[in-house]
Write a protein that holds these residues in place. Structure first.
Motif, short mmCIF file in Angstrom:
data_model
loop_
_atom_site.label_atom_id
_atom_site.label_comp_id
_atom_site.label_asym_id
_atom_site.label_seq_id
_atom_site.Cartn_x
_atom_site.Cartn_y
_atom_site.Cartn_z
N ILE A 180 -2.31 105.16 -43.30
CA ILE A 180 -2.51 105.41 -42.83
C ILE A 180 -2.37 105.50 -41.54
N GLY A 181 -2.44 105.82 -40.33
CA GLY A 181 -2.43 104.52 -38.53
C GLY A 181 -3.00 105.76 -37.96
N LEU A 182 -3.36 105.61 -36.67
CA LEU A 182 -3.85 106.79 -34.98
C LEU A 182 -2.91 107.22 -35.56
N VAL B 204 10.78 111.25 -53.68
CA VAL B 204 10.78 109.62 -54.09
C VAL B 204 11.85 109.33 -55.48
N LYS B 205 12.77 108.28 -55.32
CA LYS B 205 13.99 108.08 -56.01
C LYS B 205 13.52 107.96 -57.03
N ASP B 206 14.34 108.39 -58.61
CA ASP B 206 12.96 108.15 -59.70
C ASP B 206 12.22 108.30 -59.92
N SER B 207 11.88 109.21 -59.46
CA SER B 207 10.24 110.18 -59.90
C SER B 207 10.10 111.76 -59.65
N ASP B 208 9.18 112.38 -60.19
CA ASP B 208 8.71 113.53 -59.78
C ASP B 208 8.21 113.77 -58.14
N LEU B 209 8.29 112.84 -57.66
CA LEU B 209 6.60 112.68 -56.52
C LEU B 209 8.21 113.10 -55.05
N TYR B 210 7.04 113.47 -54.48
CA TYR B 210 7.76 113.70 -52.81
C TYR B 210 7.04 113.38 -51.83
N THR B 211 7.93 112.42 -51.15
CA THR B 211 7.14 111.75 -50.23
C THR B 211 6.57 112.42 -48.55
N SER B 212 6.02 112.05 -47.99
CA SER B 212 5.97 113.38 -46.71
C SER B 212 5.32 112.66 -45.89
N GLY B 213 5.58 112.67 -44.02
CA GLY B 213 5.09 112.33 -43.44
C GLY B 213 3.55 113.26 -42.47
N PHE B 214 2.89 112.68 -42.37
CA PHE B 214 2.31 114.11 -41.26
C PHE B 214 1.58 113.26 -40.36
N LYS B 215 2.18 114.21 -39.10
CA LYS B 215 1.51 113.62 -37.49
C LYS B 215 0.56 114.20 -37.64
N PHE B 216 -0.93 113.89 -37.09
CA PHE B 216 -2.50 114.45 -36.65
C PHE B 216 -1.60 114.82 -35.54
N HIS C 82 11.50 105.15 -40.23
CA HIS C 82 10.34 105.68 -39.94
C HIS C 82 9.47 105.07 -39.26
N SER C 83 8.76 103.72 -39.76
CA SER C 83 8.00 102.66 -39.14
C SER C 83 8.92 102.43 -37.77
N ASP C 84 9.97 101.78 -38.04
CA ASP C 84 10.23 101.50 -36.55
C ASP C 84 9.58 102.49 -35.36
N LEU C 85 9.58 103.88 -35.66
CA LEU C 85 9.56 104.30 -34.99
C LEU C 85 7.93 104.93 -34.49
N ARG C 86 7.27 104.54 -35.69
CA ARG C 86 5.61 104.71 -34.90
C ARG C 86 4.91 103.54 -34.07
N HIS C 87 4.06 104.24 -33.33
CA HIS C 87 3.42 103.77 -32.26
C HIS C 87 2.43 103.10 -32.66
N TYR C 88 1.71 103.44 -33.55
CA TYR C 88 0.61 102.70 -33.93
C TYR C 88 0.96 101.84 -35.85
N ALA C 89 -0.06 101.02 -35.77
CA ALA C 89 0.00 100.37 -37.39
C ALA C 89 0.14 101.26 -38.19
N ARG C 90 0.07 100.43 -39.18
CA ARG C 90 -0.65 101.31 -40.88
C ARG C 90 -0.74 100.76 -41.63
N PHE C 91 -2.18 101.37 -42.34
CA PHE C 91 -2.25 100.86 -43.06
C PHE C 91 -2.93 100.85 -43.91
N GLU C 92 -1.95 100.27 -45.49
CA GLU C 92 -1.87 101.19 -46.59
C GLU C 92 -3.00 100.92 -47.23
N PHE C 93 -3.78 102.25 -48.37
CA PHE C 93 -4.97 102.87 -49.13
C PHE C 93 -4.28 103.98 -49.74
N ILE D 170 -10.58 111.26 -36.21
CA ILE D 170 -9.86 110.41 -36.63
C ILE D 170 -9.57 108.44 -35.89
N ALA D 171 -10.39 108.72 -35.25
CA ALA D 171 -10.13 107.04 -34.93
C ALA D 171 -11.57 106.44 -35.68
#
Length: 122
Positions: free
Chosen positions: A39-41, A82-94, A6-17, A105-106
């Protein structure tokens, strides 16, 4: 597809927070509660205890330290456990529907980047 693909397909850098958010789906009374983990643009990655509605256009509401919450329109692109957890990971495109939304957003992403820079310089 793994997270790296997924990260290879992104057009913008992502910042962890970490930031709390609410995801509102039309026709659903209660919002989904989620954590923003990067998050990214182009969008954000979310973690939630609930499976989010893939392909749905939703409103993502992000708190802003006592200020007016930031409401951003977008689409849930994927949601998987998410492996070994009770959570889900999701991508949200603006999916901004105005120039003002794109500016918000910017400005928000720029603010995240600045705070990270200050922490690193600390």
């Amino acid at each position: 597809m793994n997270d790296n693909a997924h990260s290879d397909l992104r057009h913008y850098a992502r910042f962890e927070f970490m930031e709390c958010a609410l995801l509102y789906q039309e026709g659903r009374e209660e919002p989904y509660r989620a954590m923003l983990v990067d998050i990214g643009l182009g969008g954000v990655q979310l973690r939630s205890k609930d499976q989010l509605p893939v392909s749905e256009i939703c409103m993502l509401e992000i708190g802003q330290d006592g200020g007016t919450p930031l409401s951003l329109r977008g689409q849930v692109r994927y949601c998987r456990p998410v492996k070994d957890s009770d959570l889900y990971t999701s991508g949200f495109k603006f999916a901004p529907d105005s120039h003002e939304q794109r500016v918000l957003i910017a400005e928000y992403v720029h603010g995240v980047f600045q705070r990270q820079g200050e922490i690193l310089a600390g």
